[in-house]
Design a protein around this motif. Structure first.
Motif, PDB file in Angstrom:
ATOM      1  N   VAL A   1      -3.185  12.896 -45.384  1.00 22.21           N
ATOM      2  CA  VAL A   1      -4.124  13.254 -46.449  1.00 22.21           C
ATOM      3  C   VAL A   1      -3.394  13.487 -47.764  1.00 22.21           C
ATOM      4  O   VAL A   1      -3.748  12.912 -48.799  1.00 22.21           O
TER       5      VAL A   1
ATOM      6  N   SER B   1      -7.143  18.774 -41.263  1.00 26.71           N
ATOM      7  CA  SER B   1      -6.894  17.729 -42.256  1.00 26.71           C
ATOM      8  C   SER B   1      -8.194  17.209 -42.855  1.00 26.71           C
ATOM      9  O   SER B   1      -8.236  16.836 -44.041  1.00 26.71           O
ATOM     10  N   ILE B   2      -9.248  17.168 -42.051  1.00 24.84           N
ATOM     11  CA  ILE B   2     -10.562  16.784 -42.591  1.00 24.84           C
ATOM     12  C   ILE B   2     -10.986  17.791 -43.653  1.00 24.84           C
ATOM     13  O   ILE B   2     -11.476  17.423 -44.727  1.00 24.84           O
ATOM     14  N   ASP B   3     -10.764  19.078 -43.374  1.00 28.66           N
ATOM     15  CA  ASP B   3     -11.116  20.123 -44.341  1.00 28.66           C
ATOM     16  C   ASP B   3     -10.319  19.964 -45.636  1.00 28.66           C
ATOM     17  O   ASP B   3     -10.863  20.101 -46.739  1.00 28.66           O
TER      18      ASP B   3
ATOM     19  N   ALA C   1      -8.946  17.220 -46.864  1.00 27.39           N
ATOM     20  CA  ALA C   1      -9.387  16.023 -47.588  1.00 27.39           C
ATOM     21  C   ALA C   1     -10.683  16.290 -48.346  1.00 27.39           C
ATOM     22  O   ALA C   1     -10.865  15.813 -49.468  1.00 27.39           O
ATOM     23  N   ARG C   2     -11.586  17.088 -47.746  1.00 29.75           N
ATOM     24  CA  ARG C   2     -12.892  17.331 -48.383  1.00 29.75           C
ATOM     25  C   ARG C   2     -12.797  18.366 -49.496  1.00 29.75           C
ATOM     26  O   ARG C   2     -13.394  18.191 -50.557  1.00 29.75           O
TER      27      ARG C   2
ATOM     28  N   GLN D   1      -9.649  14.921 -54.407  1.00 29.26           N
ATOM     29  CA  GLN D   1     -10.355  15.009 -53.129  1.00 29.26           C
ATOM     30  C   GLN D   1     -10.422  13.617 -52.511  1.00 29.26           C
ATOM     31  O   GLN D   1     -10.406  12.609 -53.230  1.00 29.26           O
TER      32      GLN D   1
ATOM     33  N   GLU E   1     -12.896  12.204 -50.003  1.00 27.11           N
ATOM     34  CA  GLU E   1     -14.093  12.227 -49.157  1.00 27.11           C
ATOM     35  C   GLU E   1     -14.142  11.003 -48.245  1.00 27.11           C
ATOM     36  O   GLU E   1     -14.490  11.115 -47.057  1.00 27.11           O
TER      37      GLU E   1
ATOM     38  N   ALA F   1     -11.764  11.525 -45.440  1.00 26.11           N
ATOM     39  CA  ALA F   1     -12.314  12.520 -44.515  1.00 26.11           C
ATOM     40  C   ALA F   1     -13.331  11.870 -43.579  1.00 26.11           C
ATOM     41  O   ALA F   1     -13.397  12.198 -42.380  1.00 26.11           O
TER      42      ALA F   1
ATOM     43  N   ASP G   1     -13.128  11.813 -39.564  1.00 26.82           N
ATOM     44  CA  ASP G   1     -14.255  12.249 -38.733  1.00 26.82           C
ATOM     45  C   ASP G   1     -14.500  11.273 -37.591  1.00 26.82           C
ATOM     46  O   ASP G   1     -14.710  11.667 -36.440  1.00 26.82           O
TER      47      ASP G   1
END
Length: 605
Positions: A108, A188-190, A192-193, A238, A240, A243, A247
């Motif tokens: 990310v 990592s998703i958090d 990236a967002r 960011q 998104e 992310a 997901d």
């Protein structure tokens, strides 16, 4: 001699405590209620109890316990990713879990070095069982690649190899992981967002493109040059779209990437520009499990990876350094001259292996050092092979609660790889730029050569003696750090902080890091003069640099260190100190277990 890491010798460690074990059959036995006189019953039960306690103690010593407070360390190039790794340690994750979560984070925040379109190599050492596994998920050569053509340039479509990163991480997790796959990706998703700040290393990599402005015509330009201007340190961005990709990978696994469930149109676009990679190459990609190669040197065992990564060159260089008579009092000019000569000669050996001059060598895991001395150890006027492209990557080192050690290096080839970027933010590698020309009769290399070098060092005589985990994307850097550790008895932190040189196989060029704003001491004038007198041409190497991130443990003392060259910060997780009995009535606030080590390591009281 470099030997295969054959299996295991059992041993005790300082952290071994009792684990549940089925001592008895599930059937009821009445040995203490049988017939006979009382003395016989008592003595029989006492004998059984003694055996049970003895067996329990042996199991306690050997197996360890799940009740142990999670502790360990992780060292990466980015503080936030080290923090993610520490959180996985705190949740009871294995060293492989920590490495996977840390790499996901690096994908990310450091897209210039790491991404799903890249590859890598991971060394997993179980210190209790004394077993070592190398997981090779380096880029593969596409099935339709034309070996008759010269190697492609780093930004040509033909430079894209079949990426192995996601499949390699998933393979390692299935074999060695403890926590659920989705838990490793969630942080990592958090990130990236919610967004993050651009690092100095990312800005330095962009500067090397020599293009501060861009029209934004491509996805690459649109991302790294928003509104036409280059990203700079501290800028907030960011991701998104990325992310969204994570997901999908979190829910469905790596196979969703290899079945090209998304971004298929980008593969077609690359093919239109000459890429030889096909959809079937993604589906057919396989991770390789390999034995490690190792060397015994001055009461240490060095475990590393075989070809096509940099481990074989590391061991060849260390063998050559063994004859250089390096000690703690060796003058600096002689030390650096020895490093340069060993790296150059061992580089020739790496190319010898990677180009299949003797195709059998590629799969050999036992390499006779006499061959090194005869072919690559002596002075020669023969020209050295062509220089491989400078490799960029992210090294991650981990030690966990249960004495599992992981060293991994992941990357895209050079910075930004091929610069082919998809709408989900995937950058594809350019590893095929380092594909060796076929030299052996009928030999076709399946993977390009990289300088990715994971290392674990153990003490031959003391199982609880000094153990070191380190990794670097540049084998020359690993040679110098390990050389400082083994031959000069430097502590890990000092070995990493020493000034290093980058050796080119061409034109006797030696590059010296420009570290005016770092804590590393400069290369002294007398050393420079001596090296130039030895027909070396010295030039400044500008950032970003290949870092060496490492962890060391001696008995229970744990130290972690991220190389300042890479800009990272290592994190340790240690159990909180229990208060003394007289302090129990008014205990002080419990300190957080995580220890940050941005400079000198902070030692717990």
């Amino acid at each position: 001699m470099i030997l295969t890491d054959h299996t295991a010798s059992h041993g005790y460690t300082e952290e071994s405590v009792l684990r549940p074990h089925p001592f008895h059959s599930s059937k009821k036995r009445h040995c203490c209620h049988g017939g006979g006189d009382g003395f016989t019953i008592i003595s029989t039960c006492f004998f059984i109890l003694t055996i049970a306690i003895t067996v329990a103690l042996i199991i306690q010593i050997y197996y360890g316990s799940p009740e142990v407070m999670p502790h360990g360390a992780v060292a990466t190039d980015v503080e936030e990713c080290s923090r993610v790794g520490a959180s996985i340690l705190a949740a009871g994750g294995s060293a492989v879990d920590v490495a996977v979560a840390s790499v996901m984070c690096l994908m990310v925040v450091h897209p210039h070095t790491v991404g799903p379109g890249g590859s890598g190599v991971m060394l997993v050492h179980d210190h209790k069982m004394n077993t070592t596994t190398v997981i090779d998920f380096q880029s593969a050569v596409p099935s339709g690649y034309n070996h008759q053509n010269p190697p492609p340039g780093p930004t040509e479509a033909r430079s894209v190899g079949v990426p192995g990163l996601l499949r390699g991480l998933e393979h390692a997790h299935r074999k060695f992981g403890k926590l659920p796959w989705e838990k490793l990706i969630s942080p990592s998703i958090d990130i990236a967002r919610r967004g993050f700040n651009v690092s100095a290393q990312l800005e330095d990599a962009l500067k090397k493109l020599n293009n501060t402005k861009s029209s934004g015509d491509t996805l690459f330009q649109h991302f790294f040059f928003p509104k036409g201007h280059m990203l700079k340190k501290g800028d907030f961005i960011q991701r998104e779209n990325f992310a969204e990709l994570l997901d999908i990978v979190s829910a469905r696994g790596a196979n969703t990437f290899y079945s090209l469930d998304f971004d298929h149109d980008n593969i077609n676009a690359m093919q239109a520009e000459g890429a030889e990679i096909q959809a079937r190459d993604f589906r057919a990609y396989e991770v390789h499990e390999l034995p490690s190669v190792q060397m015994t040197l001055r009461n240490h065992t060095i475990h590393t990876s075989p070809v096509f990564s940099g481990g074989a060159q590391l061991l060849a260089a260390l063998h050559l350094l063994k004859h250089a008579n390096i000690t703690t009092t060796t003058p600096q000019h002689h030390l650096y001259d020895s490093f340069i000569q060993a790296i150059r000669r061992s580089y020739a050996y790496l190319i010898h292996l990677g180009s299949g001059v003797d195709a059998g060598l590629v799969n050999r895991t036992e390499i006779e050092t006499e061959d090194l001395d005869a072919e690559f150890g002596g002075e020669t006027d023969a020209p050295l092979p062509r220089q491989l492209l400078e490799q960029a990557g992210s090294p991650v080192s981990v030690m966990d609660t249960f004495d599992q050690y992981v060293a991994t290096v992941v990357g895209l080839g050079t910075h930004f790889g091929s610069r082919y970027m998809t709408r989900h933010g995937i950058l594809f590698n350019n590893h095929l730029s380092n594909l060796m020309a076929t030299a052996g009769a009928g030999y076709v290399p399946s993977r390009p050569v990289t300088s990715y070098t994971p290392v674990v060092i153990t003490d031959m005589n003391r199982i609880c003696g000094a153990r070191v985990v380190l990794a670097s994307p540049e084998v020359g850097a690993a040679v110098q750090v390990v050389g400082q550790l083994i031959f000069r008895d430097r502590p890990l932190i000092d070995a990493i902080k020493q000034r290093r040189v980058t050796v080119s196989a061409d034109n006797n060029l030696v590059l010296v890091d420009d570290l005016r704003n770092h804590e590393v001491a400069p290369l002294s004038g007398d050393v420079r003069n001596y090296l130039e007198a030895q027909n070396n041409t010295l030039r400044i190497l500008y950032p970003p640099y290949a870092g060496v991130n490492g962890i060391t443990k001696d008995k229970d003392a744990l130290t972690s260190w991220s190389d300042s060259r890479g800009g990272g910060v290592a994190h340790r997780l240690e159990p909180p100190v229990k208060p003394k009995p007289e302090e129990t009535q008014t205990p002080p606030p419990t300190p957080p277990p995580e220890v940050v080590t941005p400079g000198e390591p902070v030692m717990m009281p």
